[in-house]
Design a protein around this motif. Sequence first.
Motif, PDB file in Angstrom:
ATOM      1  N   ALA A 438       0.834  -1.206   0.000  1.00 44.90           N
ATOM      2  CA  ALA A 438       0.000   0.000   0.000  1.00 44.90           C
ATOM      3  C   ALA A 438       0.866   1.252   0.000  1.00 44.90           C
ATOM      4  O   ALA A 438       0.554   2.241  -0.704  1.00 44.90           O
ATOM      5  N   ASP A 439       1.933   1.250   0.776  1.00 46.83           N
ATOM      6  CA  ASP A 439       2.846   2.405   0.797  1.00 46.83           C
ATOM      7  C   ASP A 439       3.478   2.628  -0.572  1.00 46.83           C
ATOM      8  O   ASP A 439       3.596   3.774  -1.041  1.00 46.83           O
ATOM      9  N   LEU A 440       3.921   1.532  -1.224  1.00 51.72           N
ATOM     10  CA  LEU A 440       4.561   1.663  -2.539  1.00 51.72           C
ATOM     11  C   LEU A 440       3.577   2.193  -3.587  1.00 51.72           C
ATOM     12  O   LEU A 440       3.936   3.037  -4.427  1.00 51.72           O
ATOM     13  N   LEU A 441       2.351   1.701  -3.544  1.00 51.74           N
ATOM     14  CA  LEU A 441       1.344   2.186  -4.484  1.00 51.74           C
ATOM     15  C   LEU A 441       1.098   3.677  -4.291  1.00 51.74           C
ATOM     16  O   LEU A 441       0.955   4.428  -5.267  1.00 51.74           O
ATOM     17  N   ALA A 442       1.067   4.107  -3.018  1.00 52.77           N
ATOM     18  CA  ALA A 442       0.839   5.523  -2.739  1.00 52.77           C
ATOM     19  C   ALA A 442       2.044   6.368  -3.154  1.00 52.77           C
ATOM     20  O   ALA A 442       1.892   7.461  -3.719  1.00 52.77           O
ATOM     21  N   GLN A 443       3.246   5.855  -2.879  1.00 54.76           N
ATOM     22  CA  GLN A 443       4.456   6.619  -3.198  1.00 54.76           C
ATOM     23  C   GLN A 443       4.660   6.772  -4.705  1.00 54.76           C
ATOM     24  O   GLN A 443       5.081   7.830  -5.184  1.00 54.76           O
ATOM     25  N   THR A 444       4.412   5.714  -5.453  1.00 56.59           N
ATOM     26  CA  THR A 444       4.697   5.722  -6.894  1.00 56.59           C
ATOM     27  C   THR A 444       3.510   6.193  -7.727  1.00 56.59           C
ATOM     28  O   THR A 444       3.680   6.559  -8.899  1.00 56.59           O
ATOM     29  N   GLY A 445       2.309   6.201  -7.156  1.00 56.38           N
ATOM     30  CA  GLY A 445       1.125   6.590  -7.904  1.00 56.38           C
ATOM     31  C   GLY A 445       0.645   5.535  -8.881  1.00 56.38           C
ATOM     32  O   GLY A 445      -0.178   5.822  -9.768  1.00 56.38           O
ATOM     33  N   VAL A 446       1.108   4.325  -8.753  1.00 56.50           N
ATOM     34  CA  VAL A 446       0.714   3.236  -9.648  1.00 56.50           C
ATOM     35  C   VAL A 446      -0.734   2.834  -9.368  1.00 56.50           C
ATOM     36  O   VAL A 446      -1.162   2.743  -8.219  1.00 56.50           O
ATOM     37  N   GLN A 447      -1.486   2.601 -10.449  1.00 52.54           N
ATOM     38  CA  GLN A 447      -2.836   2.082 -10.301  1.00 52.54           C
ATOM     39  C   GLN A 447      -2.746   0.620  -9.848  1.00 52.54           C
ATOM     40  O   GLN A 447      -2.045  -0.178 -10.462  1.00 52.54           O
ATOM     41  N   PRO A 448      -3.448   0.243  -8.783  1.00 50.86           N
ATOM     42  CA  PRO A 448      -3.319  -1.122  -8.241  1.00 50.86           C
ATOM     43  C   PRO A 448      -3.576  -2.211  -9.278  1.00 50.86           C
ATOM     44  O   PRO A 448      -2.896  -3.246  -9.285  1.00 50.86           O
ATOM     45  N   GLN A 449      -4.537  -1.990 -10.191  1.00 48.72           N
ATOM     46  CA  GLN A 449      -4.843  -3.025 -11.176  1.00 48.72           C
ATOM     47  C   GLN A 449      -3.734  -3.214 -12.198  1.00 48.72           C
ATOM     48  O   GLN A 449      -3.775  -4.179 -12.995  1.00 48.72           O
ATOM     49  N   SER A 450      -2.719  -2.332 -12.186  1.00 47.50           N
ATOM     50  CA  SER A 450      -1.578  -2.469 -13.091  1.00 47.50           C
ATOM     51  C   SER A 450      -0.505  -3.396 -12.528  1.00 47.50           C
ATOM     52  O   SER A 450       0.502  -3.646 -13.189  1.00 47.50           O
ATOM     53  N   ILE A 451      -0.708  -3.862 -11.315  1.00 46.23           N
ATOM     54  CA  ILE A 451       0.258  -4.750 -10.665  1.00 46.23           C
ATOM     55  C   ILE A 451      -0.391  -6.125 -10.460  1.00 46.23           C
ATOM     56  O   ILE A 451      -1.517  -6.230  -9.965  1.00 46.23           O
ATOM     57  N   GLU A 452       0.328  -7.160 -10.879  1.00 41.69           N
ATOM     58  CA  GLU A 452      -0.112  -8.537 -10.632  1.00 41.69           C
ATOM     59  C   GLU A 452       0.952  -9.236  -9.791  1.00 41.69           C
ATOM     60  O   GLU A 452       2.129  -9.238 -10.144  1.00 41.69           O
ATOM     61  N   LEU A 453       0.515  -9.798  -8.690  1.00 43.72           N
ATOM     62  CA  LEU A 453       1.428 -10.528  -7.806  1.00 43.72           C
ATOM     63  C   LEU A 453       1.263 -12.016  -8.047  1.00 43.72           C
ATOM     64  O   LEU A 453       0.131 -12.528  -8.069  1.00 43.72           O
ATOM     65  N   GLU A 454       2.383 -12.704  -8.206  1.00 44.23           N
ATOM     66  CA  GLU A 454       2.364 -14.145  -8.452  1.00 44.23           C
ATOM     67  C   GLU A 454       2.930 -14.888  -7.253  1.00 44.23           C
ATOM     68  O   GLU A 454       4.002 -14.549  -6.755  1.00 44.23           O
ATOM     69  N   ILE A 455       2.185 -15.894  -6.799  1.00 42.05           N
ATOM     70  CA  ILE A 455       2.710 -16.819  -5.798  1.00 42.05           C
ATOM     71  C   ILE A 455       2.558 -18.225  -6.362  1.00 42.05           C
ATOM     72  O   ILE A 455       1.676 -18.484  -7.179  1.00 42.05           O
ATOM     73  N   THR A 456       3.424 -19.109  -5.932  1.00 39.11           N
ATOM     74  CA  THR A 456       3.362 -20.479  -6.439  1.00 39.11           C
ATOM     75  C   THR A 456       2.263 -21.255  -5.725  1.00 39.11           C
ATOM     76  O   THR A 456       1.841 -20.906  -4.613  1.00 39.11           O
ATOM     77  N   GLU A 457       1.827 -22.303  -6.374  1.00 42.60           N
ATOM     78  CA  GLU A 457       0.805 -23.159  -5.786  1.00 42.60           C
ATOM     79  C   GLU A 457       1.271 -23.746  -4.457  1.00 42.60           C
ATOM     80  O   GLU A 457       0.512 -23.815  -3.482  1.00 42.60           O
ATOM     81  N   SER A 458       2.543 -24.155  -4.381  1.00 40.73           N
ATOM     82  CA  SER A 458       3.049 -24.756  -3.143  1.00 40.73           C
ATOM     83  C   SER A 458       3.033 -23.762  -2.001  1.00 40.73           C
ATOM     84  O   SER A 458       2.780 -24.130  -0.852  1.00 40.73           O
ATOM     85  N   GLU A 459       3.282 -22.480  -2.285  1.00 41.39           N
ATOM     86  CA  GLU A 459       3.233 -21.459  -1.242  1.00 41.39           C
ATOM     87  C   GLU A 459       1.811 -21.298  -0.720  1.00 41.39           C
ATOM     88  O   GLU A 459       1.573 -21.222   0.492  1.00 41.39           O
ATOM     89  N   ALA A 460       0.852 -21.245  -1.644  1.00 40.64           N
ATOM     90  CA  ALA A 460      -0.540 -21.053  -1.242  1.00 40.64           C
ATOM     91  C   ALA A 460      -1.077 -22.249  -0.482  1.00 40.64           C
ATOM     92  O   ALA A 460      -1.836 -22.112   0.486  1.00 40.64           O
ATOM     93  N   MET A 461      -0.673 -23.456  -0.889  1.00 44.79           N
ATOM     94  CA  MET A 461      -1.218 -24.658  -0.290  1.00 44.79           C
ATOM     95  C   MET A 461      -0.522 -25.062   1.000  1.00 44.79           C
ATOM     96  O   MET A 461      -0.964 -25.989   1.675  1.00 44.79           O
ATOM     97  N   ALA A 462       0.563 -24.390   1.345  1.00 40.24           N
ATOM     98  CA  ALA A 462       1.239 -24.703   2.607  1.00 40.24           C
ATOM     99  C   ALA A 462       0.289 -24.469   3.777  1.00 40.24           C
ATOM    100  O   ALA A 462       0.290 -25.207   4.759  1.00 40.24           O
TER     101      ALA A 462
END
Length: 522
Positions: A438-462
């Motif tokens: 949230a701080d980075l989005l506010a500092q840079t002015g980036v629209q949140p929908q322009s950022i996609e975060l990827e996590i692996t299946e193994s990370e999510a299923m842990a």
Amino acid sequence: MNGDVAIFASQIPAALIDSAEHLLLTERAVLERAVIDAAPDGILLVKRDGSILMANAAMEAISGHSKAQLVGQSINIFLPPHMRGRHDQMMSGFFAHPSRRAMGMVGNLQLHRCDGATVPVDIALGHCHMGNEPCAVVFLRDVSGVRRLEQQMQYQATHDALTGLANRWQFMQQLMYAMAQSARRQRAMALLLLDLDDFKAINDGHGHAAGDQVLVETARRIRSVLRAGDVLARLGGDEFTVLLPEISHPSDVDLVAQKVLAALSAPIRVHDYEVQSGASIGVACFPADANDTETLMRYADMAMYQAKAAGRNTYAVYQSEMGQRLEERIVLHDRLKVAMKEGHLRLHYQPQVNVRSGEVCSVEALLRWHDPVLGDVAPDRFIPVAESTGLILPLGDWVLETACRQQAEWAAQGLHIQVAINLSARQFRQPRLCERLADLLAQTGVQPQSIELEITESEAMADPEQAAGLLGRLADLGVRLALDDFGTGHSSLSYLKVLPIQRIKIDREFVRDLRRDAVRGR
């Protein structure tokens, strides 16, 4: 005038003078007795034959005997039977050559009380005469408090204050002794070096009090699966070690390591939440791997880092080739720190193309490193090193910030394109991840929908429930979410309904032979 006084004095009856002198002597004796009874140390007056002539009040408290019971008794009543003959000889020597002896001249003297208990005491000796008979004056001091303090200081010097386990110094003493015993008996022994995974994240995210609770519970769990003769110690921080002083077969070590990992696999409850912290274990054996403590510890440390590199929450047994790999890891770690400080890291942006329109719809930020000394270093070489040494957190934060700033720069130039950023497992588990983003989005002015975060299946299923909660909070910020390497874990499609993700990336293993399989009719 003086003559009158002399005449007057000569007229006082002798009986009256004797009575006055007796009164003065009695008062003096009473005063002396009061002083003796007020002394904090026990005081005995002992004749040459060892019988007690006098005892003070403190002696009653120390021995449990009344003064009346002590007078006339042999001083040997304070000693066990096996020491009395030797004490008689020592007492004869003292009376033959009487001298003063100060406190602190005896090592470990125990006084036997009337109730059978023993009291640690120190003694000082003096001598006097009662009439024509020589006597020994014995001063006894109860040193129970001093001994307890010494024991406490000894314990504090040899044990870890938080867990109560042996500390590094004590463990090294035990290790040297165990190696000597193993060599004498021609038996093998093993050393397990254990380091908690992601412990720094627990300390940073939940505070040091929570970290301390995790360490205490870790010590309890490890101790619960060890054998009676095994030794457990905390070397410092989140590092523990286990000494198996006698092993009959290498499988014994495997079994203990597996038990320890199983014991640490369950989440640890801290206040109202649970934290997960497995462990990486390195194993080295004596005499197969090393013949001295320093080398054995170093080899176990190498094996432990190998376990971390293998994915953590596992164990590795030392192999001779680990030395070369460890040296490479040390070089990579040192150079990576320099690269982060001096700006040798770069992000490359790999286009992601819509196969129907042929347009670039997004890019994926890929970390690349060219080192002045090592040249181009592949991610599969330096990312495991960063993960095992904790550098992955500042490294991941740099990637996140750099990618956001790049997207903002492109948007300012009129290029509106989505940027996909990979999150490491440790970065994903950071408690302040949402706040940082949230701080980075506010500092840079980036629209949140322009950022996609990827996590692996193994990370999510842990931990699906925890992952769903965190992904939900990230989704509330407006960023897009993707599940990477889908199909490599053990999740089912039903989890896709639970996780607030917009895209899944199927692992390449499922599409690599897709054209060939279609030709074969499969």
